[in-house]
Design a protein around this motif. Structure first.
Motif, PDB file in Angstrom:
ATOM      1  N   LYS A  25      -6.896  -0.353   9.821  1.00 38.98           N
ATOM      2  CA  LYS A  25      -7.370   1.030   9.944  1.00 38.98           C
ATOM      3  C   LYS A  25      -8.589   1.010  10.859  1.00 38.98           C
ATOM      4  CE  LYS A  25      -7.840   1.891   5.559  1.00 38.98           C
ATOM      5  NZ  LYS A  25      -8.095   2.613   4.287  1.00 38.98           N
ATOM      6  N   LEU A  96      -3.520   7.345  12.313  1.00 40.45           N
ATOM      7  CA  LEU A  96      -3.882   6.262  11.396  1.00 40.45           C
ATOM      8  C   LEU A  96      -3.788   6.704   9.945  1.00 40.45           C
ATOM      9  CD1 LEU A  96      -6.987   4.582  13.098  1.00 40.45           C
ATOM     10  CD2 LEU A  96      -4.781   3.522  12.640  1.00 40.45           C
ATOM     11  N   GLN A  97      -4.170   7.945   9.704  1.00 41.71           N
ATOM     12  CA  GLN A  97      -4.152   8.466   8.332  1.00 41.71           C
ATOM     13  C   GLN A  97      -2.741   8.519   7.759  1.00 41.71           C
ATOM     14  OE1 GLN A  97      -5.172  12.636   7.778  1.00 41.71           O
ATOM     15  NE2 GLN A  97      -6.565  12.084   6.111  1.00 41.71           N
TER      16      GLN A  97
END
Length: 743
Positions: A25, A96-97
């Motif tokens: 992340k 990314l989330q």
């Protein structure tokens, strides 16, 4: 000097692209550094460009993060990203989330303890130079403050790998450092920490391990660690006494203790990291084990420093792959202390702790202690953690191997999670770890009931029949063995299962389908109708022939016949089909098969075989002799092998001596067994060996259980008769004395 040089050096940084990290992340920012050397008039003389990147890790990013605010914060704090790229950063963060971790095994990559950095109190304003090394060594001969300063300057040099080779050549410096550490480590924690850190820099490279061995740094570090752990215990006792006595300066003492604890844990961390590097050599690791490294590490698990704990657990994980170290961990409260670390917010610590638990879970006793320590609900809760799911499932699979532990899963939310994973699995074959875990749990009645709740049974059966998955069908078969409401659910699927019985199916899948049907001992089930509608009788009969198919399939066919024969009409139908002679033929094969299993490694299998063979021997005299002979041969196998070899060797020596063969007076004649003159037929020798082999075998086996307490059979003088009718202490065996190791 530095400011003067800066006038002739021009440095320019240009920001570049921004992208997401492939596995973490994080955002990756590309940028370019251009360095130009200018002349006295400011003209460029020499220039160089270098492509670099910066990783911005986003540990706080989760499903509830405000992407807009986070993107604005990233752009404000990172000067390499232009404000004009704010929309792009926001889009990347959104990706990314929502990105799914496609490979949990990738997320479970080995955890390496965080690299050491200068500790608090070790930094000094002065910048070290390799040219001044002799001056720094001189400081090691002064008082403690100067020694600390000199070692800190040498540490600056040692932290740069390019300087290690040159430092290695300076025996005076290394010898002085080793001497100061050996003599003064008790006087100053900072001094000991700094010098061990210097040697740690060398330990990071295997080619320098010989240097540390030469100065015995490893053994010294273990002594220091042992001493510090004892000091920690004394501090704890003092604090408890002051707290119990309500002494006013308890808070002051506690603050002092916290300061001492920070310095001590810095020392422990650098010393343990050095030992971890040295343990690459198995001989060195064995020496550490002999000096009680496992107990020291487990004792350190009481600390709260996350970086120290990651290092300690990583060290234990490395040691745990050897049986001796695992046994050392089993002797103390390792499992109980590890249980306190699960779960934890520190991702690396959680990862390495679970991997250590996985290594220890191969031991049945330690699996039981994991359950007692309350790890089962904690591990179950981690099944939803994508990064740890695979490791957790392996540990739970091992725990589910213990029959006593299976029932405890019913009191957690484990089974609903597993059923959800099965239903959401998009692959044609379910993950091996997942389905193996489910197979184990399905062997428990309460677990099986939970699996069948709602549409559980329908989902399992539909998927198994559609994909012809033998492991999924094995799980269903385990569910079908439990009496009660669960078994009644299978009535709706009898036809679907029976339709799978026939040529062309994969044998593993076929075995599980037959086994499931054979478990359905339901009184209301019309087996006669099933046998006729799906024409199963010819199939069952054809697969009873020995050698026609694998033994596992034959066994399931026999069990299936037993189940359907409970229906009187089915029993009559099978009798008319000629199945009974085929079953009798299989029974004739059984004793030989049982004799082969009589020496199986599994104790329970050996016990069942012995009892069954005793029953066979009781009713069949011929098989009784064979079974008794086989038992004798196994009981005395090594003795018989030695006797046979000895007899063969001596027979060979006789065959090469023609004079001996021509002298009949050397044969036995005093007892009338072989006459001194007259021809002797081959039949006589065959009868003689049969008599003195089989009968003697029966006699020796029968008296071997009646021992007089001194290793001899009661009522038999001297040593017992062998299978060949001779006593090993007679002249025929002169010189033959088998040692104890041959038994």
């Amino acid at each position: 000097m530095y400011s003067e040089d800066a006038r002739y050096l021009k440095r320019r940084v240009t920001g570049g692209d921004v992208d997401v990290h492939p596995t973490e992340k994080a955002l990756v920012v590309q940028y370019e550094v251009e360095a130009t050397i200018l002349g006295e008039m400011g003209e460029p003389m020499l220039g160089e460009r270098k492509q670099c990147h910066k990783i911005i890790r986003l540990k706080s990013l989760n499903a509830h993060t405000d992407i807009t605010s986070l993107a604005r914060k990233v752009v404000e704090e990172c000067r390499l990203i232009s404000p004009s790229k704010l929309p792009q950063v926001e889009q990347l963060l959104f990706y990314l989330q929502n990105r799914r971790k496609t490979d949990g095994k990738e997320q479970n990559k080995p955890v390496k303890p965080r690299e050491l950095t200068p500790f608090e109190g070790m930094e000094i304003d002065e910048e070290a130079s390799i040219n001044n090394i002799e001056d720094y060594v001189e400081l090691l001969y002064e008082d403690i403050p100067e020694k600390v300063r000199g070692s800190a300057l040498i540490l600056q040099l040692a932290r740069k790998p390019d300087n290690l080779e040159e430092l290695l050549q300076n025996e005076t410096a290394l010898g002085a450092l080793a001497r100061v550490l050996r003599e003064d480590w008790k006087q100053s924690v900072e001094l000991a920490t700094t010098i061990i850190y210097i040697f740690f820099c060398f330990s990071s490279f295997s080619q320098f391990h010989g240097l540390l061995t030469h100065y015995k740094i490893g053994a010294l570090c273990m002594n220091i660690i042992d001493h510090e752990l004892k000091r920690y215990d004394l501090w704890q006792e003092e604090l408890q006494k002051k707290k119990a006595a309500y002494i006013l300066d308890y808070e002051k003492s506690f603050k002092k203790y916290q300061g001492l604890l920070i310095k001590q844990e810095q020392l422990l961390r650098v010393a343990l990291y050095l030992l971890l590097n040295l343990s690459e050599d198995m001989r060195t690791e064995l020496k550490m084990r002999n000096k009680n490294i496992v107990h020291m590490l487990v004792k350190t698990l009481d600390r709260e420093n996350a970086d120290l704990l990651v290092l300690v657990v990583s060290f234990l994980k490395k040691l745990s792959i050897f049986l001796e170290n695992k046994n050392d961990m089993a002797e103390i409260d390792t499992i109980e202390k590890l249980a306190k670390l699960v779960p934890c917010e520190h991702e690396d610590l959680l990862n390495v702790t679970l991997r250590l638990l996985l290594n220890l879970s191969f031991d049945a006793d330690l699996r039981g202690r994991m359950v007692q320590a309350g790890l089962l609900p904690k591990l179950t809760a981690l099944l939803g953690n994508e990064a740890q799911k695979h490791t957790v499932m392996r540990i739970l699979y091992h725990i589910s191997m213990n029959d006593r532990s299976k029932s405890m899963f019913a009191y957690t939310d484990c089974i609903p999670q597993l059923m959800k994973m099965l239903s959401e699995c998009a692959e044609e074959r379910v993950d091996t770890e997942l389905i193996s875990f489910c197979i184990n749990l399905a062997a428990n009645k309460r677990n099986a009931q939970l699996m069948c709740e709602g549409n559980g049974m329908k989902m399992l059966m539909k998927r198994a029949l559609k994909l012809k998955d033998p492991l999924l069908m094995k799980m269903i078969r385990n569910i079908s063995q439990h009496d009660g409401a669960t078994k009644q659910l299978f009535i709706d699927y009898v036809g679907d299962l029976a339709a799978q019985i026939g040529p062309g199916e994969v044998e593993e899948f076929l075995i599980e389908c037959l086994g499931t049907l054979a478990n359905l001992t339901i009184p209301d089930l019309d087996w006669e109708l099933v046998l006729k509608e799906y024409n199963l009788v010819p199939y069952l009969k054809d697969h009873l022939k020995p050698g026609s198919v694998e033994d596992d399939l034959i066994l399931e066919v026999v069990i299936m016949i037993g189940t359907v024969s409970m229906d009187d009409s089915c029993a009559a139908m099978l009798a008319k089909s000629g199945i009974i002679p085929a079953l009798i033929e299989l029974l004739n094969e059984a004793p030989a098969y049982l004799i082969d299993l009589m020496h199986d490694k599994n104790v329970e299998i050996r016990k069942v075989c012995d009892n069954t063979l005793d029953i066979i021997a009781e009713y069949d005299e011929e098989w009784g002799k064979k079974i008794q002979s086989e038992k004798f041969r196994w009981h005395n196998s090594q003795w018989l092998e030695m006797v046979e070899n000895q007899q063969t060797d001596e027979a060979d020596s006789f065959l090469h001596d023609s004079d001996i063969l021509g002298r009949p007076d050397l044969f036995y004649s005093t007892d009338g067994i072989i006459p001194a003159e007259g021809p002797v037929s081959a039949e006589f020798f065959r009868n003689f060996h049969t008599l003195n082999g089989d009968l003697a075998a029966q006699q020796v086996y029968s008296v071997s259980m009646a021992d007089d307490g001194f290793g001899q059979a009661a009522g038999t003088p001297g040593r017992p008769v062998t299978a060949y009718g001779y006593r090993p202490d007679e002249q025929f065996y002169c010189g033959f004395r088998p040692s104890r190791q041959n038994y």
